[in-house]
Design a protein around this motif. Structure first.
Motif, PDB file in Angstrom:
ATOM      1  N   ILE A   1     -28.420  26.277  12.412  1.00  0.00           N
ATOM      2  CA  ILE A   1     -26.963  26.186  12.522  1.00  0.00           C
ATOM      3  C   ILE A   1     -26.625  25.629  13.903  1.00  0.00           C
ATOM      4  N   ALA A   2     -25.736  24.629  13.945  1.00  0.00           N
ATOM      5  CA  ALA A   2     -25.371  24.021  15.222  1.00  0.00           C
ATOM      6  C   ALA A   2     -23.928  23.545  15.204  1.00  0.00           C
ATOM      7  N   LYS A   3     -23.336  23.472  16.400  1.00  0.00           N
ATOM      8  CA  LYS A   3     -22.052  22.802  16.554  1.00  0.00           C
ATOM      9  C   LYS A   3     -22.344  21.323  16.687  1.00  0.00           C
ATOM     10  N   VAL A   4     -21.628  20.503  15.928  1.00  0.00           N
ATOM     11  CA  VAL A   4     -21.846  19.061  15.972  1.00  0.00           C
ATOM     12  C   VAL A   4     -20.533  18.342  16.273  1.00  0.00           C
ATOM     13  N   ARG A   5     -20.651  17.263  17.025  1.00  0.00           N
ATOM     14  CA  ARG A   5     -19.501  16.390  17.269  1.00  0.00           C
ATOM     15  C   ARG A   5     -19.672  15.182  16.363  1.00  0.00           C
ATOM     16  N   LEU A   6     -18.727  15.012  15.458  1.00  0.00           N
ATOM     17  CA  LEU A   6     -18.779  13.901  14.520  1.00  0.00           C
ATOM     18  C   LEU A   6     -18.333  12.618  15.189  1.00  0.00           C
TER      19      LEU A   6
END
Length: 77
Positions: A42-47
């Motif tokens: 699980i990760a925070k991603v910048r699209l």
């Protein structure tokens, strides 16, 4: 889809190792031999649009080679 991981990847789990990976021959041909593992976390991603979301990501990894073919499987928010 292009994205950037922000921070650390949490809750990392191994899905398959070596011959248990469906695409092992393609991975070895493309990136070289190694002890390949398929992982998820699980990760925070910048699209690409700049939006930041939590996502489940999958990737292949081998010692000395690093993470390859990272992809978003689903968004969690």
């Amino acid at each position: 889809m292009h994205f950037e991981i922000i921070g650390d990847i949490k809750d990392v789990e191994t899905l398959a190792i070596g011959g248990g990976i469906r695409d092992i021959m393609r991975i070895q041909k493309q990136f070289g031999p190694g002890r390949w593992r398929k992982l998820k976390g699980i990760a925070k991603v910048r699209l690409q649009s700049g939006r930041i979301r939590n996502a489940e990501v999958h990737w292949y990894e081998a010692h000395g080679i690093g993470r390859k073919k990272m992809k978003i499987k689903r968004f969690l928010d």
